[in-house]
Design an enzyme around this catalytic site. Sequence first.
Site, short mmCIF file in Angstrom:
data_model
loop_
_atom_site.label_atom_id
_atom_site.label_comp_id
_atom_site.label_asym_id
_atom_site.label_seq_id
_atom_site.Cartn_x
_atom_site.Cartn_y
_atom_site.Cartn_z
CD GLN A 1 36.08 39.62 52.29
OE1 GLN A 1 37.13 39.22 52.78
NE2 GLN A 1 35.83 39.53 50.99
CB THR B 1 31.35 41.43 45.48
OG1 THR B 1 30.63 40.73 46.52
CG2 THR B 1 31.68 42.85 45.92
CG ASP C 1 41.79 43.93 39.56
OD1 ASP C 1 41.90 43.15 38.60
OD2 ASP C 1 41.32 43.58 40.65
CE1 TYR D 1 32.21 43.82 41.48
CE2 TYR D 1 34.35 43.37 40.50
CZ TYR D 1 33.59 43.85 41.55
OH TYR D 1 34.21 44.36 42.66
#
Length: 281
Positions: free
Chosen positions: A10, A56, A96, A119
């Site tokens: 993205q 991701t 985050d 992750y």
Amino acid sequence: MILVFGKSGQVARELSVLDGVKCLGRDEADYNDPTACAEIVATTTASAIINAVAYTAVDNAETDEETARIVNGNTPAAMAQAAAARGIPFVHISTDYVFEGNGDKPWKTNDPVNPQNAYGRTKLLGENGVRDAGGPHAILRTSWVVSAHGNNFVKTMLRLGEARDALTIVADQFGGPTGAREIAAACHSIAHQLVKDTSKSGTYHFSGAPDVSWADFAIAIFAKSGLTCSVTGIPSSDYPSPAARPLNSRLDCETTLSTFAISRPDWSRTLTHILADLEHQ
């Protein structure tokens, strides 16, 4: 010229349309090979590097942590070391998810980290590797990335909203939806600023404003797109997943504003742009 690792993701797709950027896809850079990626950095003529590559698939990382560790941890560390050896600024996108995800206060850049899933652990490994390399760098933590490309919450809601009259959406997770276009622009600006002033090196936060729950974000998506799909908020416990998700993804972005003059983007405006882009695809 700014060299970007990543081409189809993205943020990388948004970086590819900016001036003076060259993006490397998997056919040119094997992200699973830290040494090969470091060699590219060691021989580049670029003035700065942006790493827009990441593993991701949050749930998949629970059972494939080794691959996630290489892509999110070892490869960025190797590239940052090669960049540091040449004094080339290295901009790295993080998340985050390195935080515990509790409470309701926005996370500051110097708050203790405590990732709750694979992750997050692998992204933290990458952060530490970039810092330990000792060169000029910026680690940009962001959250809830959305765009007209790839797989993300906006596109999922539009697809489901067209097929259903009602949805149940998690209402106890809060964060700032952040446009990939805005992240790309921020990384681009930070890279150029680091070239001129390496003292700006450090860890920064960048997310859309205002903070919102997934359920309320879904309501906004349907309202702006004209879809008549009702939303009922549910707790995260009603939507279990292999990887634990943070309830609090709020990020304090003040140092990004004060250091780079980059403010939090309005996600409502971002959403308008995404819907317009999708109409023209």
